[in-house]
Design a protein around this motif. Structure first.
Motif, PDB file in Angstrom:
ATOM      1  N   GLN A   1       0.920  -1.313   0.012  1.00  0.00           N
ATOM      2  CA  GLN A   1      -0.118  -0.042  -0.112  1.00  0.00           C
ATOM      3  C   GLN A   1       0.741   1.450   0.042  1.00  0.00           C
ATOM      4  O   GLN A   1       0.409   2.285  -0.460  1.00  0.00           O
TER       5      GLN A   1
ATOM      6  N   ASN B   1      -1.840   3.114  -2.933  1.00  0.00           N
ATOM      7  CA  ASN B   1      -2.966   2.676  -2.971  1.00  0.00           C
ATOM      8  C   ASN B   1      -3.387   1.928  -1.878  1.00  0.00           C
ATOM      9  O   ASN B   1      -2.832   0.720  -1.459  1.00  0.00           O
TER      10      ASN B   1
ATOM     11  N   LEU C   1      -5.935   0.273  -1.700  1.00  0.00           N
ATOM     12  CA  LEU C   1      -6.556  -1.090  -1.771  1.00  0.00           C
ATOM     13  C   LEU C   1      -5.623  -2.389  -2.179  1.00  0.00           C
ATOM     14  O   LEU C   1      -6.143  -3.112  -2.844  1.00  0.00           O
TER      15      LEU C   1
ATOM     16  N   ILE D   1      -3.687  -8.895  -4.450  1.00  0.00           N
ATOM     17  CA  ILE D   1      -3.985  -8.063  -5.867  1.00  0.00           C
ATOM     18  C   ILE D   1      -2.754  -8.496  -6.787  1.00  0.00           C
ATOM     19  O   ILE D   1      -3.182  -8.533  -7.922  1.00  0.00           O
TER      20      ILE D   1
ATOM     21  N   LEU E   1      -5.082  -6.803   3.597  1.00  0.00           N
ATOM     22  CA  LEU E   1      -5.733  -5.706   3.089  1.00  0.00           C
ATOM     23  C   LEU E   1      -6.252  -4.982   4.077  1.00  0.00           C
ATOM     24  O   LEU E   1      -6.031  -3.473   3.976  1.00  0.00           O
TER      25      LEU E   1
ATOM     26  N   HIS F   1      -4.765  -0.665   7.590  1.00  0.00           N
ATOM     27  CA  HIS F   1      -5.522   0.251   7.929  1.00  0.00           C
ATOM     28  C   HIS F   1      -5.979   0.388   9.382  1.00  0.00           C
ATOM     29  O   HIS F   1      -6.238   1.739   9.774  1.00  0.00           O
TER      30      HIS F   1
ATOM     31  N   ILE G   1     -12.531  -1.935   5.080  1.00  0.00           N
ATOM     32  CA  ILE G   1     -12.271  -1.419   3.922  1.00  0.00           C
ATOM     33  C   ILE G   1     -13.358  -0.424   3.505  1.00  0.00           C
ATOM     34  O   ILE G   1     -13.366   0.675   2.738  1.00  0.00           O
TER      35      ILE G   1
ATOM     36  N   ILE H   1     -12.991   3.313   2.200  1.00  0.00           N
ATOM     37  CA  ILE H   1     -13.285   3.937   0.968  1.00  0.00           C
ATOM     38  C   ILE H   1     -14.091   5.123   1.260  1.00  0.00           C
ATOM     39  O   ILE H   1     -14.115   6.350   0.481  1.00  0.00           O
TER      40      ILE H   1
END
Length: 337
Positions: A79, A84, A86, A91, A268, A272, A328, A332
């Motif tokens: 990240q 990014n 996400l 990914i 992911l 955060h 997430i 967002i």
């Protein structure tokens, strides 16, 4: 002592009671005193309990800590490097590469690998196939990293590799037997309990090496937060940094996926969570916090998975989205990505 340092210590200490709970609580009821006696080497009159604690719950708990930490740190590095929120280990197609390797073994080769005089079956065959598949994708990404300068384009390349692997897996599933499809589906659920005690030293060594390597990236990652041009003005070779970062995340993700299956959302969501708790982007505090938060989330998920008791175990990948997806969605909506 700073506030973030105190939070890091608190998060690390939180792992201890969760570690103990994972040893005590499970599908089989074992008194806490018996668990303590077994761990202290005093043994137990019930040999089944002793086996469960030492050969099932202890390696399962250690695996959860290692896997949670490695996937979470991998997500944080990706990240930051690709700027990014996400970005995550899945990914870049590394999980898909591991899944394709396992699919080939279980669906095409009947659960075994034979190369010359070497023959592997069962857990070792799946482990080898997953690691080779994940490593192959990592090598491909490193090759493309030398040709593609734009980080966004490299991200898209990783996604396309994942799609290609998923397509191959779908074809293998279509032409496979019912037994093969069932075996592959069970592996795809993810499981911290599939690593035997004798494999823990190998898993621990690979994971610790990867985590220590990630710590060496603290200063260049902090510089990268201010932009690639700023980092290059400080003398940081951003291309070399990107390749090193891909190698580290590839090693951590390949190892975790090979031993535990494709675990969703930890890589992911956890970075955060660590950022929100510490309210900082300084990797000197963020990397250890992410390691601890990843271990905590994995241990909590492992506890939830055994809640049905004697009625069975909930698949791990049915739990991780329940904890990770709301995070997430919040990120967002808050950042309006």
């Amino acid at each position: 002592m700073s506030k973030n340092a105190r939070l890091n210590i608190s998060m690390a200490l939180t792992i201890v009671p969760l570690f103990i709970l994972n040893l005590i609580y499970g599908s089989i009821d074992i008194p806490a005193k018996e668990v303590a006696d077994i761990l202290l080497g005093n043994g137990s009159d019930n040999q089944a309990w002793q086996y469960i604690v030492t050969q099932a719950r202890l390696p399962q708990t250690i695996t959860a800590i290692l896997c949670g930490s490695s996937l979470a740190v991998s997500g944080l590095l990706l990240q930051t490097a690709f700027r990014n929120p996400l970005a995550g280990p899945s990914i870049f197609g590394i999980n898909s590469g591991a899944s394709l390797g396992v699919a080939l073994v279980l669906l095409a080769f009947g659960g075994g690998i034979t190369v010359g005089a070497v023959s592997l079956t069962g857990f070792m065959a799946v482990l080898a196939a997953a690691f080779i598949g994940a490593s192959a994708v990592m090598v491909l990404l490193l090759l493309f990293a030398g040709m593609v300068k734009n980080n966004v384009m490299l991200l898209i390349v990783g996604i396309m590799i994942g799609y290609l692997a998923s397509s191959a897996i779908s074809l293998l599933n279509f032409f496979s037997t019912e037994e093969g499809v069932h075996s592959y589906m069970m592996w795809g659920f993810g499981n911290f309990g599939g690593v035997p005690m004798k494999q823990i030293p190998v898993f621990s060594l690979v994971t610790i090496i990867g985590l220590l390597c990630s710590v060496t990236l603290i200063k260049p990652l902090n510089a990268l937060l201010l932009g690639e041009q700023y980092a290059e003005n400080l003398g940081i070779n951003t291309k070399y940094l990107r390749n090193k970062l891909l190698a580290i995340t590839g090693l951590l993700t390949a190892s975790a996926t090979a031993f535990c299956g494709p675990i969703a959302f930890i890589g992911l969501a956890v970075p955060h969570i660590a950022r929100m708790l510490l309210n900082t982007d300084n990797h000197r505090h963020l990397i250890p916090a992410t390691m601890s938060a990843g271990a905590i989330m994995a241990l909590v998920c492992n506890l939830i998975s055994v809640m049905p008791g004697e009625n069975g175990i909930i698949p791990l990948n049915a739990i991780t989205p329940l904890m990770g997806a709301p995070v997430i969605i919040y990120v967002i909506t808050r950042k309006r990505i």
